[in-house]
Design a protein around this motif. Structure first.
Motif, PDB file in Angstrom:
ATOM      1  N   ALA A  33       0.825  -1.166  -0.040  1.00 46.78           N
ATOM      2  CA  ALA A  33      -0.005   0.087   0.044  1.00 46.78           C
ATOM      3  C   ALA A  33       0.888   1.502  -0.017  1.00 46.78           C
ATOM      4  CB  ALA A  33      -0.974   0.006   1.112  1.00 46.78           C
ATOM      5  N   GLY A  34       1.945   1.127   0.415  1.00 49.13           N
ATOM      6  CA  GLY A  34       2.962   2.343   0.327  1.00 49.13           C
ATOM      7  C   GLY A  34       3.733   2.706   1.834  1.00 49.13           C
ATOM      8  N   LYS A  35       3.565   1.794   2.779  1.00 48.36           N
ATOM      9  CA  LYS A  35       4.055   2.123   3.964  1.00 48.36           C
ATOM     10  C   LYS A  35       5.809   2.275   3.840  1.00 48.36           C
ATOM     11  CE  LYS A  35       2.684  -1.696   6.056  1.00 48.36           C
ATOM     12  NZ  LYS A  35       1.816  -2.155   4.813  1.00 48.36           N
ATOM     13  N   SER A  36       6.267   1.430   3.118  1.00 46.53           N
ATOM     14  CA  SER A  36       7.786   1.602   2.783  1.00 46.53           C
ATOM     15  C   SER A  36       7.977   2.977   2.084  1.00 46.53           C
ATOM     16  CB  SER A  36       8.478   0.271   1.949  1.00 46.53           C
ATOM     17  OG  SER A  36       7.749   0.130   0.865  1.00 46.53           O
ATOM     18  N   ILE A  37       7.246   3.378   1.055  1.00 45.60           N
ATOM     19  CA  ILE A  37       7.435   4.659   0.711  1.00 45.60           C
ATOM     20  C   ILE A  37       7.396   5.840   1.540  1.00 45.60           C
ATOM     21  CG2 ILE A  37       6.299   6.301  -1.015  1.00 45.60           C
ATOM     22  CD1 ILE A  37       4.961   3.919  -2.445  1.00 45.60           C
ATOM     23  N   ILE A  38       6.576   5.754   2.643  1.00 46.00           N
ATOM     24  CA  ILE A  38       6.580   6.857   3.717  1.00 46.00           C
ATOM     25  C   ILE A  38       8.212   6.746   4.394  1.00 46.00           C
ATOM     26  CG2 ILE A  38       5.636   7.777   5.813  1.00 46.00           C
ATOM     27  CD1 ILE A  38       3.869   7.570   3.643  1.00 46.00           C
ATOM     28  N   LEU A  39       8.642   5.743   4.728  1.00 47.15           N
ATOM     29  CA  LEU A  39       9.885   5.408   5.002  1.00 47.15           C
ATOM     30  C   LEU A  39      11.019   5.904   4.247  1.00 47.15           C
ATOM     31  CD1 LEU A  39      10.176   1.992   6.845  1.00 47.15           C
ATOM     32  CD2 LEU A  39      10.061   4.414   8.129  1.00 47.15           C
ATOM     33  N   GLY A  40      11.008   5.553   2.839  1.00 47.91           N
ATOM     34  CA  GLY A  40      11.787   5.836   1.863  1.00 47.91           C
ATOM     35  C   GLY A  40      11.885   7.744   1.939  1.00 47.91           C
ATOM     36  N   ALA A  41      10.725   8.244   1.935  1.00 51.37           N
ATOM     37  CA  ALA A  41      10.754   9.613   1.931  1.00 51.37           C
ATOM     38  C   ALA A  41      11.361  10.135   3.376  1.00 51.37           C
ATOM     39  CB  ALA A  41       9.215  10.165   1.929  1.00 51.37           C
ATOM     40  N   ILE A  42      11.118   9.799   4.155  1.00 51.06           N
ATOM     41  CA  ILE A  42      11.926  10.151   5.536  1.00 51.06           C
ATOM     42  C   ILE A  42      13.345   9.877   5.413  1.00 51.06           C
ATOM     43  CG2 ILE A  42      12.125   9.964   8.144  1.00 51.06           C
ATOM     44  CD1 ILE A  42       9.114   9.081   7.794  1.00 51.06           C
ATOM     45  N   GLY A  43      13.790   8.913   4.819  1.00 49.38           N
ATOM     46  CA  GLY A  43      15.221   8.603   4.520  1.00 49.38           C
ATOM     47  C   GLY A  43      15.884   9.395   3.760  1.00 49.38           C
ATOM     48  N   LEU A  44      15.054   9.916   2.692  1.00 55.89           N
ATOM     49  CA  LEU A  44      15.706  11.175   2.023  1.00 55.89           C
ATOM     50  C   LEU A  44      16.174  12.329   2.527  1.00 55.89           C
ATOM     51  CD1 LEU A  44      13.881  11.411  -1.782  1.00 55.89           C
ATOM     52  CD2 LEU A  44      16.323  10.644  -1.085  1.00 55.89           C
ATOM     53  N   LEU A  45      15.109  12.680   3.646  1.00 57.53           N
ATOM     54  CA  LEU A  45      15.355  13.720   4.550  1.00 57.53           C
ATOM     55  C   LEU A  45      16.463  13.463   5.345  1.00 57.53           C
ATOM     56  CD1 LEU A  45      11.742  14.766   5.810  1.00 57.53           C
ATOM     57  CD2 LEU A  45      13.335  15.808   4.348  1.00 57.53           C
ATOM     58  N   LEU A  46      16.755  12.079   5.732  1.00 56.34           N
ATOM     59  CA  LEU A  46      17.962  12.189   6.579  1.00 56.34           C
ATOM     60  C   LEU A  46      19.205  11.880   5.882  1.00 56.34           C
ATOM     61  CD1 LEU A  46      16.424   9.372   9.092  1.00 56.34           C
ATOM     62  CD2 LEU A  46      16.350  11.789   9.157  1.00 56.34           C
ATOM     63  N   GLY A  47      19.130  11.957   4.730  1.00 55.51           N
ATOM     64  CA  GLY A  47      20.589  12.102   3.685  1.00 55.51           C
ATOM     65  C   GLY A  47      20.810  10.963   2.902  1.00 55.51           C
ATOM     66  N   SER A  48      19.635   9.887   2.660  1.00 58.01           N
ATOM     67  CA  SER A  48      19.956   8.742   1.891  1.00 58.01           C
ATOM     68  C   SER A  48      20.187   9.247   0.520  1.00 58.01           C
ATOM     69  CB  SER A  48      18.890   7.984   2.072  1.00 58.01           C
ATOM     70  OG  SER A  48      17.594   8.140   1.606  1.00 58.01           O
ATOM     71  N   ARG A  49      20.524   8.300  -0.162  1.00 58.04           N
ATOM     72  CA  ARG A  49      20.884   8.795  -1.821  1.00 58.04           C
ATOM     73  C   ARG A  49      19.690   8.833  -2.535  1.00 58.04           C
ATOM     74  NH1 ARG A  49      24.437   4.924  -5.993  1.00 58.04           N
ATOM     75  NH2 ARG A  49      24.587   6.126  -7.717  1.00 58.04           N
ATOM     76  N   ALA A  50      19.686   9.852  -3.547  1.00 58.84           N
ATOM     77  CA  ALA A  50      18.438  10.217  -4.222  1.00 58.84           C
ATOM     78  C   ALA A  50      18.601   9.595  -5.686  1.00 58.84           C
ATOM     79  CB  ALA A  50      18.444  11.777  -4.354  1.00 58.84           C
ATOM     80  N   ASP A  51      17.390   9.351  -6.188  1.00 62.63           N
ATOM     81  CA  ASP A  51      17.473   8.642  -7.461  1.00 62.63           C
ATOM     82  C   ASP A  51      16.198   9.261  -8.316  1.00 62.63           C
ATOM     83  OD1 ASP A  51      17.036   6.945  -9.459  1.00 62.63           O
ATOM     84  OD2 ASP A  51      17.615   5.266  -8.566  1.00 62.63           O
ATOM     85  N   ALA A  52      16.323   9.642  -9.353  1.00 58.04           N
ATOM     86  CA  ALA A  52      15.455  10.095 -10.403  1.00 58.04           C
ATOM     87  C   ALA A  52      14.061   9.479 -10.476  1.00 58.04           C
ATOM     88  CB  ALA A  52      15.857  10.702 -11.607  1.00 58.04           C
ATOM     89  N   LYS A  53      14.168   7.962 -10.193  1.00 55.59           N
ATOM     90  CA  LYS A  53      13.238   6.956 -10.334  1.00 55.59           C
ATOM     91  C   LYS A  53      12.260   7.114  -9.135  1.00 55.59           C
ATOM     92  CE  LYS A  53      16.118   3.289 -12.559  1.00 55.59           C
ATOM     93  NZ  LYS A  53      16.803   2.077 -12.426  1.00 55.59           N
ATOM     94  N   GLN A  54      12.549   7.825  -8.198  1.00 58.53           N
ATOM     95  CA  GLN A  54      11.906   8.144  -7.075  1.00 58.53           C
ATOM     96  C   GLN A  54      10.774   8.957  -7.357  1.00 58.53           C
ATOM     97  OE1 GLN A  54      15.184   8.988  -4.476  1.00 58.53           O
ATOM     98  NE2 GLN A  54      14.690   7.078  -3.070  1.00 58.53           N
ATOM     99  N   ILE A  55      10.939   9.848  -8.329  1.00 58.16           N
ATOM    100  CA  ILE A  55       9.956  10.802  -8.732  1.00 58.16           C
ATOM    101  C   ILE A  55       8.767  10.196  -9.554  1.00 58.16           C
ATOM    102  CG2 ILE A  55       9.431  13.117 -10.008  1.00 58.16           C
ATOM    103  CD1 ILE A  55      12.492  13.467 -10.065  1.00 58.16           C
TER     104      ILE A  55
END
Length: 554
Positions: A33-55
């Motif tokens: 449903a997207g629970k991991s997506i929420i974590l992925g978004a928070i991970g970006l805020l914490l400095g994880s690597r960005a990827d254009a595929k996330q858009i």
């Protein structure tokens, strides 16, 4: 504390703007449903690597923004060091990822690098996912747990400073040893090179002087001819300029009494005459100094040849660099002659620093042993209610050579059964057991220090029923003690214990699949937990069971 999270155009999320509360919150939803997506978004805020595929497909960029309350943390120095505005009640972190893969990060509208974002993120959010269970394999994590419980931060910092000083002098000693051994092999050649340079009798500026003298001597006739011509114009017979100026000056002086206005002109002419006469004498004197001396020319050429040869040999271009090379060679010879004394001084200093570091390391060991006994007691008391009645948990502390973190090697040993020998926890504990061990460790640590917002992702792996209720109770108590705890769960027993309940779901639209997250009301919670209990066909029994679970917290 995480207060607000805003997400736009991130994978399946078109737009999400949701508030978070203190205490224990739960997030539920179907798989995918997207629970991991929420974590992925928070991970970006914490400095994880960005990827254009996330858009999200069709968007130019994605934005993740969060508001944090920093009042429980002492972080002002971090902001001051990085010249970032500090708002203790509303710290805004934003990350933007463009379609070309490049990203930008901001803290309170100040652009920052990912290193600062990561440093800040470590102090704000602790995401515990299944991969973090692997930390139990890492000695530094286990040692870190002991140090947190021991509250020995100042002692550890003092030790680390002492250890660095010890290693620095040890490195100096090693380098000096190597230099002495190397120079001893080349001592004769070094002395030859020193003698070779010293025989040139070098002085700074001599090269420029010799080159100028050589240039003058090479054009002696031309120079002398020019000087003779100038001297003849100035002093030639009675028509020379000097004599004519003298006559002009005398003429003006003769009428000065009868024509006073000429006095200024007379003075100026007299000054000009004196200056020109001085120039004339300088030219005449220079003529005598210009002579071609073949012996001197040969002497100059020899000195310059020696200079150029030395510069080429030692790969330098100036006399100063040759003198520096000479000083370096002499220093190496000095190290050979007096190196043993210097080695002795350094060895004594190393002994002193090593003794000091060992003393501090010993104090660290004592504090860690005491903390280890506390960890054993607390883990035993915490794990028994989590379905491990025969649990044995031991902190094994062994000695090792001095290192940056002290002189201790630690292992957490574990056995869930009376008949099973104690083994390193990561090797023998099952997935469910490791989840319970990690939850207990986090709960224990949270009582010792101010942990940031804690997010548990699948901490309930391998557990169910009564054990799940006990795990939920631990997280609830962590939340009630002033911490913000967020748990992503599939278990109704855990979901029912949350003081706030969020549901993540996905919808199919003409534009594609989108993911949504909402905060549930009490009625919605009952239906959500009932569905978790019985599936899509929600029975009356499931609803009553859900109400019963929710009353556990009331």
């Amino acid at each position: 504390m995480l207060q607000q999270l805003y997400i736009r155009n991130f994978t399946l999320i078109e737009e999400l703007d949701i508030a978070f509360n203190r205490g224990f919150s739960v997030i539920t939803g179907e798989t995918g449903a997207g629970k991991s997506i929420i974590l992925g978004a928070i991970g970006l805020l914490l400095g994880s690597r960005a990827d254009a595929k996330q858009i999200k497909m069709g968007a130019d960029k994605c934005i993740i923004e969060a508001h944090f309350d920093l009042s429980q943390y002492d972080l002002q120095s971090l902001f001051d060091e990085n010249d970032i505005d500090y708002d203790v009640h509303d710290c805004i972190i934003r990350r933007e990822v463009n379609s070309n893969g490049k990203s930008r990060a901001f803290v309170n509208d100040t652009p920052v690098g990912l290193n600062i974002l990561r440093e800040l993120g470590v102090n704000l959010v602790d995401i515990h996912s299944q991969h973090q269970n692997l930390l139990l394999q890492k000695e530094d994590f286990q040692l870190g747990v002991l140090d947190v419980i021991a509250a020995d931060r100042k002692l550890k910092e003092e030790y680390q400073l002492s250890f660095k000083a010890y290693k620095k002098v040890e490195k100096q000693l090693q380098q000096l040893h190597e230099e002495i051994e190397k120079t001893k092999e080349n001592e004769d050649f070094l002395r030859f090179q020193v003698n070779e340079i010293e025989q040139a009798h070098l002085e700074e500026g001599m090269q420029e002087e010799l080159e100028q003298e050589s240039e003058t001597m090479a054009h002696a006739e031309e120079i002398k001819s020019g000087l003779y011509f100038a001297d003849n114009l100035l002093n030639g017979d009675e028509a020379g300029l000097v004599q004519q100026l003298k006559q002009v000056s005398q003429s003006l002086q003769s009428i000065e009494k009868v024509y006073p206005k000429v006095k200024e002109l007379c003075d100026r002419m007299n000054s000009t005459y004196i200056e020109l006469k001085d120039i004339s004498e300088g030219i005449s004197g220079s003529i005598d100094g210009i002579d071609f001396d073949p012996i001197r020319q040969e002497e100059i050429n020899d000195k310059l040849d020696t200079l150029y040869s030395l510069q080429q040999k030692f790969h330098v271009s100036t006399v100063k660099e040759l003198l520096d090379t000479l000083m370096n060679f002499k220093q190496q010879l000095h190290n050979i002659e007096y190196g043993e004394e210097e080695l002795s001084v350094l060895e004594k200093e190393i002994g002193r620093l090593q003794s000091h570091a060992e003393n501090l390391a010993g104090r660290l060991t004592i504090s860690r042993k005491e903390a280890g006994m506390q960890v054993e007691r607390e883990m035993h008391n915490r794990l028994i209610p989590l379905g491990m009645p025969n649990i044995r948990f031991k902190v094994e502390l062994l000695g090792k050579s001095l290192s940056e973190d002290g002189a201790d090697k630690v292992q957490f040993l574990f056995s869930a059964n009376k008949s099973t020998a104690l083994q390193p926890v990561a090797k023998v504990a099952s997935g469910g057991e490791i989840s319970r061990v990690m939850l207990s460790l986090k709960a224990m640590i949270s009582n010792a220090v101010k942990l940031p917002t804690i997010i548990f992702d699948e901490i309930d792996t391998g557990v169910s029923g009564w054990v799940a209720e006990q795990m939920a109770q631990i997280m609830y108590e962590m939340g009630e003690s002033g911490r913000q705890v967020i748990c992503i769960t599939h278990l109704p027993q855990i979901a029912a214990m949350g003081t706030t309940h969020y549901r993540v779901s996905k919808r199919e639209t003409q534009q594609g699949t989108t993911s949504h997250m909402v905060s549930l009301s009490q009625k919605e919670r009952i239906l959500e937990i009932a569905q978790m209990l019985s599936g899509n066909d929600i029975s009356d029994a499931a609803i009553e069971n859900a109400k019963s679970l929710l009353r556990i917290r009331i």
